[in-house]
Design a protein around this motif. Structure first.
Motif, PDB file in Angstrom:
ATOM      1  N   GLY A   1       0.781  -1.391   0.056  1.00 42.28           N
ATOM      2  CA  GLY A   1       0.073   0.050  -0.135  1.00 42.28           C
ATOM      3  C   GLY A   1       0.824   1.385  -0.081  1.00 42.28           C
ATOM      4  O   GLY A   1       0.428   2.454   0.213  1.00 42.28           O
ATOM      5  N   ILE A   2       2.044   1.227  -0.621  1.00 47.04           N
ATOM      6  CA  ILE A   2       3.022   2.325  -0.277  1.00 47.04           C
ATOM      7  C   ILE A   2       3.335   2.878  -1.499  1.00 47.04           C
ATOM      8  O   ILE A   2       4.337   3.906  -1.863  1.00 47.04           O
ATOM      9  CB  ILE A   2       4.195   2.206   0.475  1.00 47.04           C
ATOM     10  N   ALA A   3       3.132   2.245  -2.655  1.00 46.58           N
ATOM     11  CA  ALA A   3       3.646   2.622  -3.925  1.00 46.58           C
ATOM     12  C   ALA A   3       3.070   3.789  -4.504  1.00 46.58           C
ATOM     13  O   ALA A   3       1.844   4.257  -4.207  1.00 46.58           O
ATOM     14  CB  ALA A   3       3.020   1.705  -5.175  1.00 46.58           C
ATOM     15  N   SER A   4       3.823   4.685  -5.112  1.00 38.39           N
ATOM     16  CA  SER A   4       3.316   6.080  -5.575  1.00 38.39           C
ATOM     17  C   SER A   4       2.835   5.793  -7.051  1.00 38.39           C
ATOM     18  O   SER A   4       3.100   5.162  -7.896  1.00 38.39           O
ATOM     19  CB  SER A   4       4.644   6.977  -5.919  1.00 38.39           C
ATOM     20  N   PRO A   5       1.552   6.259  -7.179  1.00 38.87           N
ATOM     21  CA  PRO A   5       0.752   6.461  -8.546  1.00 38.87           C
ATOM     22  C   PRO A   5       1.168   7.435  -9.389  1.00 38.87           C
ATOM     23  O   PRO A   5       0.558   7.648 -10.588  1.00 38.87           O
ATOM     24  CB  PRO A   5      -0.735   6.394  -8.003  1.00 38.87           C
ATOM     25  N   ILE A   6       2.056   8.530  -8.946  1.00 44.03           N
ATOM     26  CA  ILE A   6       2.564   9.605  -9.906  1.00 44.03           C
ATOM     27  C   ILE A   6       2.779   9.093 -11.515  1.00 44.03           C
ATOM     28  O   ILE A   6       2.294   9.795 -12.395  1.00 44.03           O
ATOM     29  CB  ILE A   6       3.486  10.461  -9.593  1.00 44.03           C
ATOM     30  N   SER A   7       3.427   8.168 -11.463  1.00 42.09           N
ATOM     31  CA  SER A   7       3.918   7.812 -13.172  1.00 42.09           C
ATOM     32  C   SER A   7       2.763   7.094 -13.845  1.00 42.09           C
ATOM     33  O   SER A   7       2.513   7.413 -15.110  1.00 42.09           O
ATOM     34  CB  SER A   7       5.145   6.627 -13.021  1.00 42.09           C
ATOM     35  N   MET A   8       1.943   6.428 -13.048  1.00 38.22           N
ATOM     36  CA  MET A   8       0.554   5.898 -13.792  1.00 38.22           C
ATOM     37  C   MET A   8      -0.354   6.957 -14.025  1.00 38.22           C
ATOM     38  O   MET A   8      -0.787   6.708 -15.254  1.00 38.22           O
ATOM     39  CB  MET A   8      -0.061   4.934 -12.715  1.00 38.22           C
ATOM     40  N   LYS A   9      -0.368   8.087 -13.226  1.00 33.25           N
ATOM     41  CA  LYS A   9      -1.177   9.205 -13.715  1.00 33.25           C
ATOM     42  C   LYS A   9      -0.778   9.962 -14.985  1.00 33.25           C
ATOM     43  O   LYS A   9      -1.476  10.340 -15.748  1.00 33.25           O
ATOM     44  CB  LYS A   9      -1.474  10.252 -12.297  1.00 33.25           C
ATOM     45  N   GLU A  10       0.557  10.108 -15.116  1.00 35.35           N
ATOM     46  CA  GLU A  10       1.153  10.768 -16.103  1.00 35.35           C
ATOM     47  C   GLU A  10       1.278   9.815 -17.170  1.00 35.35           C
ATOM     48  O   GLU A  10       0.814  10.407 -18.392  1.00 35.35           O
ATOM     49  CB  GLU A  10       2.793  11.171 -15.783  1.00 35.35           C
ATOM     50  N   ALA A  11       1.009   8.579 -17.182  1.00 39.45           N
ATOM     51  CA  ALA A  11       0.987   7.742 -18.474  1.00 39.45           C
ATOM     52  C   ALA A  11      -0.238   7.902 -19.109  1.00 39.45           C
ATOM     53  O   ALA A  11      -0.554   7.939 -20.124  1.00 39.45           O
ATOM     54  CB  ALA A  11       1.475   6.424 -17.932  1.00 39.45           C
ATOM     55  N   ILE A  12      -1.345   7.837 -18.014  1.00 41.92           N
ATOM     56  CA  ILE A  12      -2.607   8.233 -18.622  1.00 41.92           C
ATOM     57  C   ILE A  12      -2.822   9.374 -19.092  1.00 41.92           C
ATOM     58  O   ILE A  12      -3.654   9.635 -20.304  1.00 41.92           O
ATOM     59  CB  ILE A  12      -3.658   7.795 -17.484  1.00 41.92           C
ATOM     60  N   ARG A  13      -2.416  10.457 -18.561  1.00 46.14           N
ATOM     61  CA  ARG A  13      -2.308  11.706 -18.919  1.00 46.14           C
ATOM     62  C   ARG A  13      -1.895  11.973 -20.351  1.00 46.14           C
ATOM     63  O   ARG A  13      -2.569  12.557 -21.358  1.00 46.14           O
ATOM     64  CB  ARG A  13      -1.830  12.781 -18.108  1.00 46.14           C
ATOM     65  N   LEU A  14      -0.614  11.145 -20.661  1.00 44.91           N
ATOM     66  CA  LEU A  14       0.094  11.435 -21.942  1.00 44.91           C
ATOM     67  C   LEU A  14      -0.636  10.624 -23.041  1.00 44.91           C
ATOM     68  O   LEU A  14      -0.617  10.828 -24.111  1.00 44.91           O
ATOM     69  CB  LEU A  14       1.654  11.099 -21.512  1.00 44.91           C
ATOM     70  N   ALA A  15      -1.102   9.342 -22.429  1.00 51.59           N
ATOM     71  CA  ALA A  15      -1.866   8.541 -23.566  1.00 51.59           C
ATOM     72  C   ALA A  15      -3.097   9.394 -24.171  1.00 51.59           C
ATOM     73  O   ALA A  15      -3.321   9.343 -25.311  1.00 51.59           O
ATOM     74  CB  ALA A  15      -2.541   7.394 -22.968  1.00 51.59           C
ATOM     75  N   ALA A  16      -3.789  10.058 -23.193  1.00 45.16           N
ATOM     76  CA  ALA A  16      -4.986  10.963 -23.681  1.00 45.16           C
ATOM     77  C   ALA A  16      -4.420  12.032 -24.431  1.00 45.16           C
ATOM     78  O   ALA A  16      -4.936  12.282 -25.563  1.00 45.16           O
ATOM     79  CB  ALA A  16      -5.699  11.427 -22.622  1.00 45.16           C
ATOM     80  N   GLU A  17      -3.365  12.661 -24.075  1.00 48.52           N
ATOM     81  CA  GLU A  17      -2.942  13.919 -24.861  1.00 48.52           C
ATOM     82  C   GLU A  17      -2.456  13.563 -26.561  1.00 48.52           C
ATOM     83  O   GLU A  17      -2.611  13.895 -27.421  1.00 48.52           O
ATOM     84  CB  GLU A  17      -1.698  14.563 -24.167  1.00 48.52           C
ATOM     85  N   TYR A  18      -1.633  12.528 -26.394  1.00 44.91           N
ATOM     86  CA  TYR A  18      -0.992  11.876 -27.659  1.00 44.91           C
ATOM     87  C   TYR A  18      -2.218  11.132 -28.442  1.00 44.91           C
ATOM     88  O   TYR A  18      -2.086  11.434 -29.860  1.00 44.91           O
ATOM     89  CB  TYR A  18       0.155  11.134 -27.538  1.00 44.91           C
ATOM     90  N   SER A  19      -3.308  10.917 -27.810  1.00 46.04           N
ATOM     91  CA  SER A  19      -4.258  10.146 -28.884  1.00 46.04           C
ATOM     92  C   SER A  19      -5.016  11.338 -29.241  1.00 46.04           C
ATOM     93  O   SER A  19      -5.416  11.349 -30.466  1.00 46.04           O
ATOM     94  CB  SER A  19      -5.177   9.425 -27.913  1.00 46.04           C
ATOM     95  N   LEU A  20      -5.244  12.607 -28.634  1.00 44.14           N
ATOM     96  CA  LEU A  20      -5.873  13.741 -29.470  1.00 44.14           C
ATOM     97  C   LEU A  20      -4.926  14.088 -30.446  1.00 44.14           C
ATOM     98  O   LEU A  20      -5.560  14.577 -31.708  1.00 44.14           O
ATOM     99  CB  LEU A  20      -6.185  14.563 -28.317  1.00 44.14           C
ATOM    100  N   MET A  21      -3.585  14.378 -30.289  1.00 44.61           N
ATOM    101  CA  MET A  21      -2.405  14.833 -31.479  1.00 44.61           C
ATOM    102  C   MET A  21      -3.017  13.746 -32.557  1.00 44.61           C
ATOM    103  O   MET A  21      -2.746  14.533 -33.622  1.00 44.61           O
ATOM    104  CB  MET A  21      -1.324  14.594 -30.717  1.00 44.61           C
ATOM    105  N   LEU A  22      -2.982  12.625 -32.314  1.00 46.69           N
ATOM    106  CA  LEU A  22      -3.144  11.550 -33.339  1.00 46.69           C
ATOM    107  C   LEU A  22      -4.554  11.880 -34.233  1.00 46.69           C
ATOM    108  O   LEU A  22      -4.481  11.503 -35.607  1.00 46.69           O
ATOM    109  CB  LEU A  22      -2.940  10.260 -32.784  1.00 46.69           C
ATOM    110  N   GLN A  23      -5.379  12.580 -33.566  1.00 49.51           N
ATOM    111  CA  GLN A  23      -6.500  12.758 -34.189  1.00 49.51           C
ATOM    112  C   GLN A  23      -6.858  14.027 -34.753  1.00 49.51           C
ATOM    113  O   GLN A  23      -7.715  14.510 -35.391  1.00 49.51           O
ATOM    114  CB  GLN A  23      -7.798  12.509 -33.200  1.00 49.51           C
ATOM    115  N   HIS A  24      -5.636  14.803 -34.995  1.00 49.56           N
ATOM    116  CA  HIS A  24      -5.487  16.263 -35.323  1.00 49.56           C
ATOM    117  C   HIS A  24      -6.185  16.403 -36.787  1.00 49.56           C
ATOM    118  O   HIS A  24      -5.951  15.520 -37.572  1.00 49.56           O
ATOM    119  CB  HIS A  24      -4.126  16.827 -35.197  1.00 49.56           C
TER     120      HIS A  24
END
Length: 336
Positions: A313-336
């Motif tokens: 119960g001590i793992a940091s989720p920061i990297s997972m949140k960033e991975a989801i954020r960038l997945a969303a960001e880059y998928s929108l770029m791909l749809q430009h």
């Protein structure tokens, strides 16, 4: 597909169920900010998620779905597609297990299926364990190879994204000696062509791609090695003749700083640690892997299963949140 243009649907694989994947996925998806940028859908095992939620002391509502159409995208509700119904009673946190490797592989396969069917816009992956995959008889060394093979992609480019840096790699899992030998005009030119193609797919016009030098001071005219003279300069020149905005080779002790200043749209690192050290020193937890060349965007945390702290119960989720954020960001770029 029930989606909003500004909030793409992201399949989030749980990773190896014996590692920290289930924990960081739950913690990431209980952050309300995620739902302002994405519609996340977990691919994993419900019993492991319930067990993990108890460990971290978080109340969650699990909505088991068969397709993204059935999902309810809001904080507190974990939408889960379970590709293999299994009580997972034999799974032990922090232990390499063939069973865990099999499950992790099934999560990935299901996420790829959803991506290929355009039911999700991108995939964000939690970490898997190479030894568990091997024990399970899965004949792939890692995520990138699995995604490339199961999507029948011509190539899969690994790109690190951290702040405004985009760093690609000529080689990754090779010894340093073999990696140096892998730096040839033909190989570097092929990467420049593919990087240019993928960045243009993302809507970046005439991307400026800088190539890192292999030797100190870019070889100083051959005093410290001839790779720049015999391979890098010819590859860059050939790329320019093809209309690619390639520059370099730029000494490796300067190129990442110059990239951070915004001088380049991307950097081509020549081997694993050359780029990894620079990115992870800049921001370890927010250095995210993006795989380009697939029919859809795939992002990933850039840390392992952390078996030493799994189930605590001590793992940091920061990297997972960033991975989801960038997945969303880059998928929108791909749809430009």
């Amino acid at each position: 597909m029930r989606q909003e243009k500004s909030r793409p649907i992201i399949a989030v694989t749980m990773g190896d169920p014996a590692g920290i994947g289930p924990e960081i996925v739950i913690k990431a998806l209980l952050d309300e900010e995620i739902y302002t940028i994405a519609q996340p859908l977990i691919i994993g095992s419900i019993n492991i998620l319930k067990k993990t939620a108890e460990i971290v002391g978080m109340e969650v509502t699990i909505n088991k779905v068969s397709t993204p159409y059935e999902a309810v995208f809001k904080k507190g509700v974990l939408n889960v597609i379970e590709p293999v119904e299994d009580p997972c009673e034999s799974i032990q946190f922090g232990v390499i297990q063939a069973k865990a490797g099999i499950l992790a592989y099934e999560y990935i396969k299901k996420a790829i299926e959803l991506g290929m069917n355009k039911q999700v816009n991108a995939v964000a992956t939690a970490p898997i364990n190479k030894e568990a995959l091997k024990a399970a008889g899965v004949n792939f060394i890692g995520h990138t190879e699995i995604f490339a093979a199961l999507t029948n992609s011509e190539y899969a480019l690994t790109m690190f994204a951290v702040r405004n840096l985009r760093v690609f790699f000529v080689s990754r899992h090779l010894s340093l000696r073999d990696a140096c030998n892998f730096v040839t005009k033909k190989t570097v030119l092929k990467f420049l062509v593919n990087i240019n193609k993928e960045l243009m797919r993302l809507g970046i016009k005439n991307p400026r791609i800088a190539v890192a030098a292999l030797n100190p001071h870019a070889g100083d005219g051959g005093l410290f090695g001839r790779e720049e003279i015999e391979h890098l300069h010819p590859a860059i020149q050939a790329a320019k003749e093809m209309g690619i905005n390639a520059v370099g080779p730029v000494p490796a002790d300067s190129i990442f700083y110059l990239g951070l200043l915004g001088n380049y749209d991307a950097i081509l690192s020549l081997y694993h640690d050359q780029g990894h050290i620079a990115c992870k020193t800049l921001d370890f937890e927010r250095s995210i892997t993006i795989t380009l060349g697939l029919p859809f965007i795939r992002s990933s945390v850039d840390h392992g299963t952390a078996f030493d702290i799994a189930g605590k119960g001590i793992a940091s989720p920061i990297s997972m949140k960033e991975a989801i954020r960038l997945a969303a960001e880059y998928s929108l770029m791909l749809q430009h």
